[in-house]
Scaffold this motif. Structure first.
Motif, PDB file in Angstrom:
ATOM      1  N   THR A 278     -45.076  -4.421 -34.676  1.00  0.00           N
ATOM      2  CA  THR A 278     -44.925  -3.898 -33.303  1.00  0.00           C
ATOM      3  C   THR A 278     -45.711  -2.603 -33.126  1.00  0.00           C
ATOM      4  O   THR A 278     -46.418  -2.431 -32.130  1.00  0.00           O
ATOM      5  N   VAL A 279     -45.611  -1.690 -34.090  1.00  0.00           N
ATOM      6  CA  VAL A 279     -46.313  -0.403 -33.984  1.00  0.00           C
ATOM      7  C   VAL A 279     -47.825  -0.612 -34.060  1.00  0.00           C
ATOM      8  O   VAL A 279     -48.579  -0.086 -33.224  1.00  0.00           O
ATOM      9  N   ILE A 280     -48.284  -1.379 -35.041  1.00  0.00           N
ATOM     10  CA  ILE A 280     -49.733  -1.569 -35.230  1.00  0.00           C
ATOM     11  C   ILE A 280     -50.362  -2.265 -34.025  1.00  0.00           C
ATOM     12  O   ILE A 280     -51.435  -1.857 -33.548  1.00  0.00           O
ATOM     13  N   LEU A 281     -49.700  -3.280 -33.483  1.00  0.00           N
ATOM     14  CA  LEU A 281     -50.252  -3.952 -32.298  1.00  0.00           C
ATOM     15  C   LEU A 281     -50.231  -3.013 -31.091  1.00  0.00           C
ATOM     16  O   LEU A 281     -51.124  -3.061 -30.250  1.00  0.00           O
ATOM     17  N   GLY A 282     -49.229  -2.136 -31.034  1.00  0.00           N
ATOM     18  CA  GLY A 282     -49.197  -1.120 -29.977  1.00  0.00           C
ATOM     19  C   GLY A 282     -50.387  -0.178 -30.062  1.00  0.00           C
ATOM     20  O   GLY A 282     -50.960   0.228 -29.045  1.00  0.00           O
ATOM     21  N   LEU A 283     -50.788   0.150 -31.285  1.00  0.00           N
ATOM     22  CA  LEU A 283     -51.928   1.061 -31.494  1.00  0.00           C
ATOM     23  C   LEU A 283     -53.262   0.418 -31.104  1.00  0.00           C
ATOM     24  O   LEU A 283     -54.244   1.113 -30.905  1.00  0.00           O
TER      25      LEU A 283
ATOM     26  N   VAL B 123     -37.039   2.539 -28.615  1.00  0.00           N
ATOM     27  CA  VAL B 123     -37.308   3.828 -27.951  1.00  0.00           C
ATOM     28  C   VAL B 123     -38.195   4.706 -28.844  1.00  0.00           C
ATOM     29  O   VAL B 123     -39.171   5.296 -28.388  1.00  0.00           O
ATOM     30  N   VAL B 124     -37.844   4.770 -30.124  1.00  0.00           N
ATOM     31  CA  VAL B 124     -38.607   5.585 -31.081  1.00  0.00           C
ATOM     32  C   VAL B 124     -40.060   5.104 -31.135  1.00  0.00           C
ATOM     33  O   VAL B 124     -41.001   5.893 -31.035  1.00  0.00           O
ATOM     34  N   THR B 125     -40.229   3.788 -31.278  1.00  0.00           N
ATOM     35  CA  THR B 125     -41.577   3.203 -31.333  1.00  0.00           C
ATOM     36  C   THR B 125     -42.354   3.534 -30.067  1.00  0.00           C
ATOM     37  O   THR B 125     -43.496   3.998 -30.132  1.00  0.00           O
ATOM     38  N   ARG B 126     -41.720   3.314 -28.914  1.00  0.00           N
ATOM     39  CA  ARG B 126     -42.433   3.506 -27.646  1.00  0.00           C
ATOM     40  C   ARG B 126     -42.900   4.947 -27.474  1.00  0.00           C
ATOM     41  O   ARG B 126     -44.044   5.203 -27.101  1.00  0.00           O
ATOM     42  N   ILE B 127     -42.023   5.908 -27.761  1.00  0.00           N
ATOM     43  CA  ILE B 127     -42.406   7.312 -27.551  1.00  0.00           C
ATOM     44  C   ILE B 127     -43.516   7.722 -28.524  1.00  0.00           C
ATOM     45  O   ILE B 127     -44.516   8.318 -28.119  1.00  0.00           O
TER      46      ILE B 127
ATOM     47  N   LEU C  90     -44.450   8.174 -39.715  1.00  0.00           N
ATOM     48  CA  LEU C  90     -44.873   9.440 -40.318  1.00  0.00           C
ATOM     49  C   LEU C  90     -46.386   9.608 -40.230  1.00  0.00           C
ATOM     50  O   LEU C  90     -46.896  10.707 -40.007  1.00  0.00           O
ATOM     51  N   GLY C  91     -47.118   8.491 -40.395  1.00  0.00           N
ATOM     52  CA  GLY C  91     -48.576   8.525 -40.270  1.00  0.00           C
ATOM     53  C   GLY C  91     -49.005   8.993 -38.889  1.00  0.00           C
ATOM     54  O   GLY C  91     -49.958   9.779 -38.749  1.00  0.00           O
ATOM     55  N   LEU C  92     -48.276   8.551 -37.873  1.00  0.00           N
ATOM     56  CA  LEU C  92     -48.627   8.925 -36.484  1.00  0.00           C
ATOM     57  C   LEU C  92     -48.187  10.351 -36.138  1.00  0.00           C
ATOM     58  O   LEU C  92     -48.850  11.033 -35.359  1.00  0.00           O
TER      59      LEU C  92
END
Length: 337
Positions: A95-100, A285-289, A330-332
């Protein structure tokens, strides 16, 4: 190829905005998209997938650099990088990587679309994005929304919400907010403060239309002064008045607006803290922000977080998340300041 052009064709640059940028993700120096594409291809093909390399590369490149890597990857591997990542990853990391792999505006547009598509509306997401984005950000989101979904954002919002809640969101999406001015108009500040009081605590019932027009059309610096002046008319501050006067999604929306006018990064820091510490951490929420703000103001959100909660956001992430999801967040966020 369709996938790459669909997600990456629109390079969103934050131009013309008056808001200072405080990103945690900065352009990589000595950037070589071919080298990165080769590293990613190897990481994806490795037995069991080398998630760490994928995280290391993609959290340390800006969106425009990730876009260059995707084109280099496609040239090299003869396949679409987004599809390859989808196939290699799963769960929260995916989810995070595709968001990026989307620009900030594309990501916001997709999150709004997700919140209003299908049965029921995810009002929380809709309120957070529409009420916290600047005029420039909303203009860009509307443009990208139409490109991605072939629909008008205004129409979709109107079709999915109702009453004064719908009127407020539409007023914001119509982006009629004044640009900040070097001239401070004290007469107008006083008139607006009095109008907000007269429309709320100073009358029976609430004249919501007046609240909507002032809060959706005035510049942010002007509104900050209005809320200060408001206290000379009212025994309560603006947030307390909102809580007394309106309920439900309309109340939530006005509260998010006022919090963002007063200190947007503090609003996001509080959202992150609530989401992390709630039972069954609200990952969405954490991912989105973190994904949507890492190239905007996440650095400032991190400093507001530490100032208000006594420990760094990074430490809280370490305490409340695990595995690859923890590593990618943490990387972001980058190192503690």
């Amino acid at each position: 190829m369709a996938m790459v052009s669909e997600f990456l064709g629109q390079l969103s640059l934050n131009t013309g905005t008056l808001e200072p940028m405080h990103p945690t993700v900065l352009p990589a120096v000595d950037f070589d998209p071919d080298r990165d594409a080769a590293r990613l291809e190897t990481a994806i093909k490795t037995k069991g997938v080398d998630e760490q390399t994928i995280i290391d590369v993609l959290t340390k490149r800006t969106y425009s650099q990730r876009r260059d890597i995707a084109f280099a990857y496609e040239k090299r591997a003869k396949k679409d990088m987004i599809s390859a990542l989808k196939g290699a990853l799963s769960g929260s990391l995916e989810t995070v990587i595709l968001g990026l792999m989307k620009s900030t505006a594309q990501y916001d547009a997709s999150e709004i679309r997700g919140s209003i598509k299908g049965l029921g509306t995810d009002e929380e997401t809709l309120i957070e994005i529409v009420c916290s984005r600047s005029n420039d950000e909303l203009v860009e989101i509307k443009k990208v929304y139409k490109e991605l979904f072939k629909k008008e954002l205004e129409k979709d919002v109107a079709g999915d919400t109702s009453g004064n809640f719908a009127k407020l969101l539409l007023a914001l999406v119509q982006t009629k907010r004044d640009e900040p001015s070097a001239v401070v108009d004290y007469k107008k500040i006083d008139a607006d403060a009095k109008a907000l009081y007269d429309a709320g605590l100073g009358t029976k019932g609430t004249d919501v239309a007046t609240w909507i027009s002032i809060m959706s059309e005035r510049s942010v610096p002007h509104l900050q002064k209005v809320f200060q002046t408001y206290k000379s008319y009212s025994p309560y501050d603006m947030q307390e008045s909102i809580t007394k006067e309106v309920k439900g999604d309309l109340q939530k929306s006005f509260l998010v607006l006022v919090q963002c006018f007063e200190n947007k990064q503090l609003y996001f820091a509080k959202r992150l803290n609530d989401a992390m510490k709630s039972k069954g951490a609200k990952e969405k929420v954490v991912t989105r922000i973190i994904v949507s703000r890492c190239e905007v103001d996440l650095k400032k959100i991190c400093s507001e977080y530490k100032a208000n909660f006594g420990q760094s956001l990074q430490k809280t992430i370490l305490e409340h998340t695990k595995g690859d999801y923890q590593k990618v967040l943490l990387g972001l966020c980058g190192p503690e300041q």
